[in-house]
Design a protein around this motif. Structure first.
Motif, short mmCIF file in Angstrom:
data_model
loop_
_atom_site.label_atom_id
_atom_site.label_comp_id
_atom_site.label_asym_id
_atom_site.label_seq_id
_atom_site.Cartn_x
_atom_site.Cartn_y
_atom_site.Cartn_z
N ASN A 115 0.81 -1.23 0.00
CA ASN A 115 0.00 0.00 0.00
C ASN A 115 0.84 1.27 0.00
O ASN A 115 0.30 2.36 0.13
N GLU A 116 2.13 1.14 -0.12
CA GLU A 116 3.01 2.29 -0.08
C GLU A 116 2.98 3.02 -1.42
O GLU A 116 2.99 2.39 -2.49
N THR A 117 2.95 4.34 -1.37
CA THR A 117 2.93 5.14 -2.60
C THR A 117 4.35 5.53 -3.00
O THR A 117 5.27 5.48 -2.18
N ILE A 118 4.49 5.97 -4.23
CA ILE A 118 5.80 6.40 -4.71
C ILE A 118 6.28 7.61 -3.92
O ILE A 118 7.46 7.75 -3.63
N THR A 119 5.34 8.48 -3.53
CA THR A 119 5.75 9.66 -2.76
C THR A 119 6.21 9.28 -1.36
O THR A 119 7.16 9.87 -0.85
N SER A 120 5.57 8.29 -0.74
CA SER A 120 6.02 7.89 0.60
C SER A 120 7.37 7.17 0.52
O SER A 120 8.20 7.31 1.42
N ILE A 121 7.60 6.43 -0.55
CA ILE A 121 8.90 5.78 -0.75
C ILE A 121 9.98 6.84 -0.91
O ILE A 121 11.05 6.77 -0.30
N LEU A 122 9.69 7.86 -1.73
CA LEU A 122 10.65 8.95 -1.94
C LEU A 122 10.94 9.68 -0.62
O LEU A 122 12.10 9.96 -0.31
N GLU A 123 9.90 9.97 0.16
CA GLU A 123 10.10 10.65 1.44
C GLU A 123 11.03 9.85 2.35
O GLU A 123 11.90 10.42 3.01
N ARG A 124 10.84 8.55 2.38
CA ARG A 124 11.68 7.69 3.22
C ARG A 124 13.14 7.72 2.74
O ARG A 124 14.07 7.81 3.54
N ILE A 125 13.33 7.67 1.43
CA ILE A 125 14.70 7.69 0.88
C ILE A 125 15.35 9.04 1.14
O ILE A 125 16.53 9.11 1.48
N VAL A 126 14.59 10.13 0.97
CA VAL A 126 15.13 11.47 1.22
C VAL A 126 15.60 11.60 2.66
O VAL A 126 16.67 12.16 2.92
N LYS A 127 14.83 11.08 3.59
CA LYS A 127 15.22 11.15 5.01
C LYS A 127 16.48 10.34 5.28
O LYS A 127 17.33 10.74 6.05
N LYS A 128 16.57 9.19 4.65
CA LYS A 128 17.68 8.28 4.91
C LYS A 128 18.94 8.63 4.13
O LYS A 128 20.06 8.51 4.64
N HIS A 129 18.77 9.07 2.88
CA HIS A 129 19.92 9.32 1.99
C HIS A 129 19.73 10.62 1.19
O HIS A 129 19.70 10.59 -0.04
N PRO A 130 19.63 11.77 1.84
CA PRO A 130 19.33 13.00 1.10
C PRO A 130 20.38 13.39 0.06
O PRO A 130 20.04 13.98 -0.97
N ASN A 131 21.62 13.04 0.30
CA ASN A 131 22.69 13.47 -0.61
C ASN A 131 23.14 12.40 -1.60
O ASN A 131 24.10 12.62 -2.33
N LYS A 132 22.45 11.28 -1.62
CA LYS A 132 22.79 10.24 -2.60
C LYS A 132 22.24 10.60 -3.96
O LYS A 132 21.21 11.27 -4.09
N LEU A 133 22.90 10.10 -4.99
CA LEU A 133 22.49 10.32 -6.37
C LEU A 133 21.12 9.70 -6.62
O LEU A 133 20.90 8.52 -6.34
N ALA A 134 20.20 10.50 -7.12
CA ALA A 134 18.85 10.01 -7.43
C ALA A 134 18.68 9.77 -8.92
O ALA A 134 18.20 8.73 -9.35
N VAL A 135 19.09 10.76 -9.73
CA VAL A 135 18.92 10.67 -11.19
C VAL A 135 20.13 11.28 -11.85
O VAL A 135 20.62 12.33 -11.44
N ALA A 136 20.60 10.62 -12.90
CA ALA A 136 21.71 11.14 -13.70
C ALA A 136 21.36 11.01 -15.17
O ALA A 136 20.73 10.04 -15.58
N ASP A 137 21.76 12.03 -15.94
CA ASP A 137 21.47 12.02 -17.37
C ASP A 137 22.43 12.95 -18.09
O ASP A 137 22.51 14.14 -17.75
N ASN A 138 23.15 12.43 -19.05
CA ASN A 138 24.04 13.23 -19.89
C ASN A 138 24.95 14.17 -19.11
O ASN A 138 25.05 15.35 -19.40
N GLY A 139 25.59 13.64 -18.09
CA GLY A 139 26.54 14.44 -17.32
C GLY A 139 25.92 15.30 -16.24
O GLY A 139 26.63 15.95 -15.49
N LYS A 140 24.60 15.36 -16.17
CA LYS A 140 23.93 16.11 -15.11
C LYS A 140 23.39 15.12 -14.09
O LYS A 140 23.09 13.98 -14.43
N SER A 141 23.28 15.55 -12.85
CA SER A 141 22.73 14.67 -11.83
C SER A 141 22.11 15.49 -10.72
O SER A 141 22.41 16.67 -10.56
#
Length: 103
Positions: A22-48
């Motif tokens: 029953n977990e939503t994508i937004t609740s998953i993202l919130e949990r990841i942000v709290k646990k790993h705020p400075n980790k790489l989330a998305v990278a594309d063509n040299g930008k991240s």
């Protein structure tokens, strides 16, 4: 190729956690942000961007949509190439309580 698939699924994924049904994508993202705020989330063509940046930028989109959406509107067209901006837009639309329609 199989080697790249193994890297993607097992080596680069990092910490694996249980996702509840029953977990939503937004609740998953919130949990990841709290646990790993400075980790790489998305990278594309040299930008991240980090998870914290992804969360902040998608929140801006969500707020704008909530302020300008007509009552009853729940679909938002998204016309953008595959990029960091596409991920930000999709998450912002979902956070606003809408569905995105790829154009």
């Amino acid at each position: 190729d199989e080697n790249q698939m193994n890297k993607l699924l097992f080596e680069w994924q990092g910490e694996v956690s249980d996702v509840h049904q029953n977990e939503t994508i937004t609740s998953i993202l919130e949990r990841i942000v709290k646990k790993h705020p400075n980790k790489l989330a998305v990278a594309d063509n040299g930008k991240s961007i980090t998870y914290s940046e992804l969360d902040q930028k998608s929140n801006v989109i969500a707020k704008l949509l909530r302020n300008y959406m007509e009552n009853g509107s729940n679909k938002v067209g998204l016309h953008v190439s595959r990029s960091i901006e596409m991920v930000i837009g999709m998450l912002g639309i979902i956070k606003a309580g809408c569905a995105y329609v790829p154009l």
